[in-house]
Design a protein around this motif. Structure first.
Motif: not given
Length: 196
Positions: A184-190
């Motif tokens: 997952r991208t960092g944005r999706a994790r946040r």
């Protein structure tokens, strides 16, 4: 305008993508529907031309009209009547439609005027507009949209048969031991952390 590759290999690869079973079935349905609708339109035109000719050239005779009968399934409508008439000393009898293709709204009169073809006395047009061959399966306006509907269905089947197959959606394997982890991208994790 896009250039079409004329090489035999390109044509072979295009033909390889055609699904012949559905395409052949679609062509049969398409041609049957168009033929049926065209046959009805042609028969209606024949009846109209015949009626116009007999009104202009026919010999006027008086016919005795029988009782109205319900003849569903014999084609050309539901209600028919039998007419009896004489021409040149010969008696004739024929079953015709009582009114329009939808049937009669009331009982027919006991007598009716006919315009008879002097050369072929078994052919006539009655004053209700029906000819001697009005009781026929092709004498039904409702068959035209029915045939055209079948033609549309057949055309759709042909199109789906000749169009290239869409690539199937690739499903991810179920997650478990030994399955690759989805990154997952960092944005999706946040976003996921905020939802918790």
């Amino acid at each position: 305008m896009a250039d079409v590759d004329p090489t035999p290999g390109a044509l072979r690869s295009r033909l390889r993508g055609v699904r012949w079973g559905p395409t052949a079935l679609g062509l049969v349905v398409l041609l049957a529907g168009l033929s049926y609708a065209t046959a009805i339109a042609g028969y209606k035109w024949h009846l109209h031309s015949k009626a116009e000719r007999l009104r202009a050239e026919g010999v006027r005779v008086q016919a005795v009209v029988g009782r109205r009968e319900d003849t569903v399934g014999r084609g050309g409508g539901t209600d028919t009547v039998r007419v009896w008439y004489d021409h040149a000393g010969v008696a004739y009898s024929k079953r015709i439609l009582c009114g329009s293709a939808g049937g009669c709204t009331e009982e027919p009169p006991p007598t009716m005027t006919l315009w008879v073809d002097p050369e072929r006395p078994d052919e006539f047009v009655a004053e209700n507009g029906n000819t001697d061959d009005s009781v026929f399966v092709l004498n039904a306006w409702g068959g035209i949209p029915f045939g055209l509907g079948f033609a549309v269905i057949g055309g759709f089947i042909v199109l789906t048969g000749v169009m290239p197959e869409r690539s199937r959606v690739r499903r991810l394997p179920p997650r478990g031991p030994g399955s690759p982890r989805i990154r997952r991208t960092g944005r999706a994790r946040r976003t996921r952390a905020r939802r918790r």
